[in-house]
Design an enzyme around this catalytic site. Structure first.
Site, PDB file in Angstrom:
ATOM      1  N   ASP A   1       0.863  -1.188   0.000  1.00  0.00           N
ATOM      2  CA  ASP A   1       0.000   0.000   0.000  1.00  0.00           C
ATOM      3  C   ASP A   1       0.903   1.242   0.000  1.00  0.00           C
ATOM      4  O   ASP A   1       1.842   1.348   0.788  1.00  0.00           O
ATOM      5  CB  ASP A   1      -0.901  -0.015   1.242  1.00  0.00           C
TER       6      ASP A   1
ATOM      7  N   GLN B   1     -14.643   2.403   1.500  1.00  0.00           N
ATOM      8  CA  GLN B   1     -13.925   1.968   0.295  1.00  0.00           C
ATOM      9  C   GLN B   1     -13.600   3.196  -0.563  1.00  0.00           C
ATOM     10  O   GLN B   1     -14.459   4.048  -0.799  1.00  0.00           O
ATOM     11  CB  GLN B   1     -14.772   0.969  -0.519  1.00  0.00           C
TER      12      GLN B   1
ATOM     13  N   HIS C   1     -10.408  -5.578  -2.873  1.00  0.00           N
ATOM     14  CA  HIS C   1      -9.077  -5.823  -2.299  1.00  0.00           C
ATOM     15  C   HIS C   1      -9.184  -6.149  -0.819  1.00  0.00           C
ATOM     16  O   HIS C   1     -10.101  -5.695  -0.140  1.00  0.00           O
ATOM     17  CB  HIS C   1      -8.149  -4.622  -2.499  1.00  0.00           C
ATOM     18  N   PHE C   2      -8.225  -6.932  -0.356  1.00  0.00           N
ATOM     19  CA  PHE C   2      -8.050  -7.189   1.071  1.00  0.00           C
ATOM     20  C   PHE C   2      -6.822  -6.434   1.541  1.00  0.00           C
ATOM     21  O   PHE C   2      -5.794  -6.434   0.859  1.00  0.00           O
ATOM     22  CB  PHE C   2      -7.880  -8.688   1.348  1.00  0.00           C
ATOM     23  N   HIS C   3      -6.954  -5.793   2.710  1.00  0.00           N
ATOM     24  CA  HIS C   3      -5.824  -5.139   3.373  1.00  0.00           C
ATOM     25  C   HIS C   3      -5.219  -6.138   4.363  1.00  0.00           C
ATOM     26  O   HIS C   3      -5.962  -6.781   5.122  1.00  0.00           O
ATOM     27  CB  HIS C   3      -6.296  -3.951   4.212  1.00  0.00           C
TER      28      HIS C   3
HETATM   29  P1  5GP Z   1      -9.854   1.223   0.325  1.00  0.00           P
HETATM   30  O1  5GP Z   1      -9.976   2.598   0.923  1.00  0.00           O
HETATM   31  O2  5GP Z   1     -10.555   1.220  -1.000  1.00  0.00           O
HETATM   32  O3  5GP Z   1     -10.261   0.108   1.214  1.00  0.00           O
HETATM   33  O4  5GP Z   1      -8.313   0.983   0.092  1.00  0.00           O
HETATM   34  C1  5GP Z   1      -7.583   1.492  -0.966  1.00  0.00           C
HETATM   35  C2  5GP Z   1      -6.134   1.444  -0.552  1.00  0.00           C
HETATM   36  O5  5GP Z   1      -5.359   1.708  -1.705  1.00  0.00           O
HETATM   37  C3  5GP Z   1      -5.753   2.493   0.491  1.00  0.00           C
HETATM   38  O6  5GP Z   1      -5.205   1.848   1.621  1.00  0.00           O
HETATM   39  C4  5GP Z   1      -4.755   3.386  -0.218  1.00  0.00           C
HETATM   40  O7  5GP Z   1      -3.722   3.804   0.622  1.00  0.00           O
HETATM   41  C5  5GP Z   1      -4.243   2.484  -1.329  1.00  0.00           C
HETATM   42  N1  5GP Z   1      -3.811   3.194  -2.526  1.00  0.00           N
HETATM   43  C6  5GP Z   1      -4.437   4.251  -3.112  1.00  0.00           C
HETATM   44  N2  5GP Z   1      -3.779   4.619  -4.228  1.00  0.00           N
HETATM   45  C7  5GP Z   1      -2.728   3.786  -4.352  1.00  0.00           C
HETATM   46  C8  5GP Z   1      -1.676   3.669  -5.323  1.00  0.00           C
HETATM   47  O8  5GP Z   1      -1.591   4.413  -6.303  1.00  0.00           O
HETATM   48  N3  5GP Z   1      -0.770   2.672  -5.125  1.00  0.00           N
HETATM   49  C9  5GP Z   1      -0.839   1.827  -4.059  1.00  0.00           C
HETATM   50  N4  5GP Z   1       0.113   0.900  -3.959  1.00  0.00           N
HETATM   51  N5  5GP Z   1      -1.805   1.912  -3.127  1.00  0.00           N
HETATM   52  C10 5GP Z   1      -2.747   2.876  -3.267  1.00  0.00           C
END
Ligand code: 5GP
Length: 142
Positions: free
Chosen positions: A37, A100, A106-108
């Protein structure tokens, strides 16, 4: 984005899958990609995504979801053995209302270290060298 929104092929993770945006990879096969991330909530914060186009948990075939979860556990095991955290949070959000921000499922995998609380979602961009070093430690245990 609502829970039944249509998949948008211009989302950031679709661009990463196409190789349009660089990323620090941890694991890849024909069905899965795992990468660091870029705005980690803790050192070692890793993401796991399917290669099929799916917005969220409700938008993926069961077999693809099983494969994704199996790989999430396998990669989380390598995070555990490579980074030696005190705990690991596995998180997954569906819809903007739930937090989200990228609408490709995706899984964190977020390592937790005692005395060092997991940061809020959407923080500072990580140092690239640090991400590469952490990814190498995880890959060494895969
Ligand atoms: P969500 O908020 O959808 O559960 O998680 C999206 C995740 O993607 C976030 O933890 C954010 O930090 C990560 N993220 C956003 N943009 C990018 C990127 O350009 N590259 C990477 N490697 N991670 C990203």
């Amino acid at each position: 984005m609502t829970l039944n929104a249509k998949y948008a092929p211009d989302n950031i993770f679709a661009k990463i899958l196409r190789g349009d945006i660089p990323t620090v990879k941890v694991y890849e096969d024909d069905r899965i990609l795992s990468f660091m991330d870029a705005f980690p909530q803790a050192r070692g914060h890793t993401l796991v995504i399917p290669k099929v186009a799916a917005c969220n948990l409700f938008d993926i075939a069961s077999d693809d979801l099983r494969n994704l979860i199996d790989h999430t556990r396998r990669i989380a095991t390598a995070v555990r053995d490579g980074l030696l955290p005190d705990g690991i949070r596995i998180a997954q959000f569906n819809g903007e209302a739930a937090g989200q921000t990228v609408f490709h499922l995706h899984f964190h995998i977020i390592p937790a270290f005692t005395g060092n609380p997991i940061q809020a979602h959407g923080g500072q961009m990580a140092d690239l060298g640090d991400l590469r070093e952490l990814a190498d430690k995880i890959k060494a245990k895969l």
